[in-house]
Design an enzyme around this catalytic site. Sequence first.
Site, PDB file in Angstrom:
ATOM      1  N   ASN A  14       0.898  -1.157   0.000  1.00  0.00           N
ATOM      2  CA  ASN A  14       0.000   0.000   0.000  1.00  0.00           C
ATOM      3  C   ASN A  14       0.937   1.207   0.000  1.00  0.00           C
ATOM      4  O   ASN A  14       1.625   1.463   0.995  1.00  0.00           O
ATOM      5  CB  ASN A  14      -0.857  -0.043   1.248  1.00  0.00           C
ATOM      6  CG  ASN A  14      -2.038   0.890   1.265  1.00  0.00           C
ATOM      7  OD1 ASN A  14      -2.670   1.046   2.312  1.00  0.00           O
ATOM      8  ND2 ASN A  14      -2.367   1.516   0.157  1.00  0.00           N
ATOM      9  N   ASN A  73      -6.478  10.696  -0.286  1.00  0.00           N
ATOM     10  CA  ASN A  73      -6.620   9.589  -1.221  1.00  0.00           C
ATOM     11  C   ASN A  73      -6.068   9.981  -2.591  1.00  0.00           C
ATOM     12  O   ASN A  73      -5.879  11.166  -2.888  1.00  0.00           O
ATOM     13  CB  ASN A  73      -8.091   9.200  -1.361  1.00  0.00           C
ATOM     14  CG  ASN A  73      -8.671   8.649  -0.083  1.00  0.00           C
ATOM     15  OD1 ASN A  73      -8.072   7.790   0.567  1.00  0.00           O
ATOM     16  ND2 ASN A  73      -9.849   9.138   0.293  1.00  0.00           N
ATOM     17  N   CYS A  82      -5.182   6.338   8.079  1.00  0.00           N
ATOM     18  CA  CYS A  82      -4.729   5.229   7.243  1.00  0.00           C
ATOM     19  C   CYS A  82      -3.717   4.428   8.048  1.00  0.00           C
ATOM     20  O   CYS A  82      -2.676   4.962   8.446  1.00  0.00           O
ATOM     21  CB  CYS A  82      -4.102   5.761   5.959  1.00  0.00           C
ATOM     22  SG  CYS A  82      -3.372   4.499   4.911  1.00  0.00           S
ATOM     23  N   ASN A  84      -1.782   1.634   7.249  1.00  0.00           N
ATOM     24  CA  ASN A  84      -0.502   1.403   6.579  1.00  0.00           C
ATOM     25  C   ASN A  84       0.253   2.712   6.414  1.00  0.00           C
ATOM     26  O   ASN A  84       1.470   2.783   6.602  1.00  0.00           O
ATOM     27  CB  ASN A  84      -0.732   0.762   5.209  1.00  0.00           C
ATOM     28  CG  ASN A  84      -1.178  -0.684   5.307  1.00  0.00           C
ATOM     29  OD1 ASN A  84      -0.753  -1.420   6.194  1.00  0.00           O
ATOM     30  ND2 ASN A  84      -2.038  -1.100   4.400  1.00  0.00           N
ATOM     31  N   ASN A 155     -12.510   5.847  10.120  1.00  0.00           N
ATOM     32  CA  ASN A 155     -13.048   6.050   8.772  1.00  0.00           C
ATOM     33  C   ASN A 155     -14.014   4.894   8.479  1.00  0.00           C
ATOM     34  O   ASN A 155     -13.980   3.860   9.151  1.00  0.00           O
ATOM     35  CB  ASN A 155     -11.917   6.148   7.734  1.00  0.00           C
ATOM     36  CG  ASN A 155     -11.034   4.914   7.708  1.00  0.00           C
ATOM     37  OD1 ASN A 155     -11.085   4.065   8.587  1.00  0.00           O
ATOM     38  ND2 ASN A 155     -10.192   4.803   6.706  1.00  0.00           N
ATOM     39  N   GLU A 207     -10.741   0.535  -1.903  1.00  0.00           N
ATOM     40  CA  GLU A 207     -10.685   1.748  -1.092  1.00  0.00           C
ATOM     41  C   GLU A 207     -11.382   2.902  -1.806  1.00  0.00           C
ATOM     42  O   GLU A 207     -11.147   3.130  -3.003  1.00  0.00           O
ATOM     43  CB  GLU A 207      -9.233   2.135  -0.805  1.00  0.00           C
ATOM     44  CG  GLU A 207      -8.510   1.204   0.149  1.00  0.00           C
ATOM     45  CD  GLU A 207      -7.276   1.857   0.730  1.00  0.00           C
ATOM     46  OE1 GLU A 207      -7.408   2.949   1.325  1.00  0.00           O
ATOM     47  OE2 GLU A 207      -6.185   1.285   0.581  1.00  0.00           O
ATOM     48  N   ARG A 208     -12.208   3.620  -1.061  1.00  0.00           N
ATOM     49  CA  ARG A 208     -12.873   4.781  -1.642  1.00  0.00           C
ATOM     50  C   ARG A 208     -11.818   5.807  -2.068  1.00  0.00           C
ATOM     51  O   ARG A 208     -10.835   6.040  -1.378  1.00  0.00           O
ATOM     52  CB  ARG A 208     -13.852   5.404  -0.640  1.00  0.00           C
ATOM     53  CG  ARG A 208     -13.202   5.911   0.629  1.00  0.00           C
ATOM     54  CD  ARG A 208     -14.173   6.661   1.521  1.00  0.00           C
ATOM     55  NE  ARG A 208     -13.478   7.126   2.719  1.00  0.00           N
ATOM     56  CZ  ARG A 208     -13.974   7.992   3.590  1.00  0.00           C
ATOM     57  NH1 ARG A 208     -15.182   8.485   3.409  1.00  0.00           N
ATOM     58  NH2 ARG A 208     -13.290   8.361   4.645  1.00  0.00           N
ATOM     59  N   CYS A 216      -4.831  -2.503   3.086  1.00  0.00           N
ATOM     60  CA  CYS A 216      -5.493  -1.366   3.741  1.00  0.00           C
ATOM     61  C   CYS A 216      -5.453  -1.619   5.233  1.00  0.00           C
ATOM     62  O   CYS A 216      -6.094  -2.557   5.725  1.00  0.00           O
ATOM     63  CB  CYS A 216      -6.938  -1.229   3.246  1.00  0.00           C
ATOM     64  SG  CYS A 216      -7.899   0.024   4.131  1.00  0.00           S
ATOM     65  N   GLY A 217      -4.700  -0.800   5.960  1.00  0.00           N
ATOM     66  CA  GLY A 217      -4.516  -1.033   7.390  1.00  0.00           C
ATOM     67  C   GLY A 217      -5.796  -0.921   8.185  1.00  0.00           C
ATOM     68  O   GLY A 217      -6.093  -1.778   9.028  1.00  0.00           O
ATOM     69  N   THR A 218      -6.562   0.140   7.949  1.00  0.00           N
ATOM     70  CA  THR A 218      -7.819   0.272   8.685  1.00  0.00           C
ATOM     71  C   THR A 218      -8.797  -0.825   8.270  1.00  0.00           C
ATOM     72  O   THR A 218      -9.587  -1.312   9.086  1.00  0.00           O
ATOM     73  CB  THR A 218      -8.446   1.658   8.451  1.00  0.00           C
ATOM     74  OG1 THR A 218      -8.530   1.916   7.047  1.00  0.00           O
ATOM     75  CG2 THR A 218      -7.639   2.750   9.143  1.00  0.00           C
TER      76      THR A 218
END
Length: 276
Positions: A14, A73, A82, A84, A155, A207-208, A216-218
């Site tokens: 990422n 983003n 985020c 990562n 998020n 991811e949006r 994606c960490g979250t």
Amino acid sequence: MRTWSFAKGHGTLNDFVLIQDRSAMLNPSVEDVRFLCDRRAGVGADGLLRAVKAEKMPDWSGPGEWWFMDYRNADGSIAQTCGNGLRVFVRWLLDENLVSGDHIDVATRAGARRATVNKDGTICVTMGVPHESDTLTTVGVGSAEWQGRPVDVGNPHCVIRLGDPTLVAGLDLSFAPSLDPGVFPEGANVEFAADTPDGTVAMRVFERGVGETMSCGTGVVAVALDHLNRTGRTAGTCVVEVPGGTLRVDITSDGEARLTGPAVIVARGEVTLPHG
């Protein structure tokens, strides 16, 4: 024309462009972010991480001497945090001698976060207390529909459980899943996950503002929380396999999530922006 110094790094593939803007003078526009993240015309990344002294961010009320991670983003939209990116941000701060020590506090739009540098080089970051909804919502991908569960990790996320890792691997995520705007008025990251025979969880994510990313960490935190809840646990450890590598999530007895994984800086240079 403007020329900015930058670095590029990634956490489980990422990837991010990083710039230092101590006094908040650069103020990247949407067009700037899109250019920097463009994989053909620009540097190429899933997002931009801008380091600003927290005292320069008007919506931050915590310690002003911390560094604020201003995350954008790839499409230029603002994101709250985020996972990562946070690890990569801390690795870069350390490499640039902007911080020191094994414990680093960072300001984000989702609140204060603390990073711990492990002896093996991985970085563990606090991710706040995630919350999973009791109510399912419909998510569409092409002609297929699934029931997903909203999860707030600072998020918005929607976790969809599939019965087999091969179903996760076979998904076409070349276009955005459709979401209920009443549930996700600002959109959401959508995770598709399945348990593996070895006890880990396989995951892919759209991811949006970006599209499918290698990690994606979250999103990993959201999937880990869902995994623990489904197995009747409120705390514990979950290992999640993403296309870009392996991440570990620990959820403590008080509900706080901690995300551990690699963070690597791969390049530094200067880039000339065509706008402004």
